[in-house]
Design a protein around this motif. Sequence first.
Motif, mmCIF file in Angstrom:
data_model
loop_
_atom_site.group_PDB
_atom_site.id
_atom_site.type_symbol
_atom_site.label_atom_id
_atom_site.label_comp_id
_atom_site.label_asym_id
_atom_site.label_seq_id
_atom_site.Cartn_x
_atom_site.Cartn_y
_atom_site.Cartn_z
ATOM 1 N N PHE A 124 46.586 39.943 43.534
ATOM 2 C CA PHE A 124 47.357 39.699 42.101
ATOM 3 C C PHE A 124 47.036 40.819 41.180
ATOM 4 O O PHE A 124 46.094 41.603 41.257
ATOM 5 N N ASP A 125 47.936 40.707 39.931
ATOM 6 C CA ASP A 125 47.971 41.916 39.097
ATOM 7 C C ASP A 125 46.926 41.460 37.887
ATOM 8 O O ASP A 125 46.604 42.420 37.098
ATOM 9 N N ASP A 126 46.951 40.261 37.565
ATOM 10 C CA ASP A 126 46.126 39.918 36.243
ATOM 11 C C ASP A 126 44.635 39.942 36.226
ATOM 12 O O ASP A 126 44.022 39.038 36.855
ATOM 13 N N GLU A 127 44.261 41.396 35.898
ATOM 14 C CA GLU A 127 42.911 41.544 36.210
ATOM 15 C C GLU A 127 41.890 40.813 35.128
ATOM 16 O O GLU A 127 40.790 40.314 35.701
ATOM 17 N N GLU A 128 42.370 40.373 33.975
ATOM 18 C CA GLU A 128 41.507 39.652 32.983
ATOM 19 C C GLU A 128 41.290 38.129 33.662
ATOM 20 O O GLU A 128 40.308 37.489 33.718
ATOM 21 N N LYS A 129 42.494 37.353 34.434
ATOM 22 C CA LYS A 129 42.281 36.222 35.165
ATOM 23 C C LYS A 129 41.408 36.517 36.273
ATOM 24 O O LYS A 129 40.595 35.636 36.945
ATOM 25 N N LYS A 130 41.591 37.610 36.949
ATOM 26 C CA LYS A 130 40.698 38.063 38.142
ATOM 27 C C LYS A 130 39.097 37.686 37.819
ATOM 28 O O LYS A 130 38.293 37.505 38.465
#
Length: 291
Positions: free
Chosen positions: A22-28
């Motif tokens: 996945f790309d969304d680092e904040e969500k990760k």
Amino acid sequence: MKINSFCLACLIRMQESQIRKFDDEEKKMRYMREILAFLSSCNPDLSAPALVKPLARIYEKYWGKRDSMAEVKKEFNDFLLSMETELEKQIRKHEDPLEAALCFARTGNYIDYAAVKDISKDKLLELFEEQEQAGLEKNEYESFLKDMEKASKLVYLTDNCGEVVLDKIALKIIQERYPDLEVTAVVRGEPVVNDADLEAARYIGLDRVVKVIDNGSGIAGTDLDDISDEARNEIETANVILSKGQGNFETIHGCGLNIYYLFLCKCDWFVQKFGVERFEGMFVNERRIPQ
């Protein structure tokens, strides 16, 4: 078997590997922080497989349902079914077909997507070749045979798809050797990782060999506190239990029943506990495992 530092670190690595795409680092980061918060406050007496279920719920909250492993399960069931006739012939040529069948069934425990990240058919075939020279631990196998001679009821706890085809061969040979024995195979109650459930058992024809029930649980193992009353009664009234795989060991070890564990050591904790190499096979009894 309660969780330890090896298992905890492994669970954390598994969660990170699942979201790497996945790309969304904040969500990760939010996801991993919630995972760490849960693991830091969870019941320390739970086993690692028991924790996979609540971790999956956290995953679904952030990322939705995981991709189904239906294709992988079918792939390995079909692969082993394509070899079933030849493998059974090979097993029956051995001086002791029952010991050979259990060795081959143990080798099938390699097909474990929860513990082995680089599963390959070539490696599986290589491990099969090694079974020509392999055997079960002599004293433990002799104890098993003595118990089987006296037993009226056997419960066989299955583990993974693909592997379950080899379980089927072993169960056929067990029934031939002990025709008066009541035999029940237990599979998972819900789809979990690449473990065998009722659908898989019927697909490979296990239900045409022995009685098959599901355990009513979505845990990748056999937690006596989580399975159905039917499955628990079957297990607790058996004279002998054959338990396949690490997940079953992790969830049921410590219960004190007459369980013979059959698995490959696939992770660091098992390698250290039993003092063996990775992918070495084990055949050990619940009542004789050093604490």
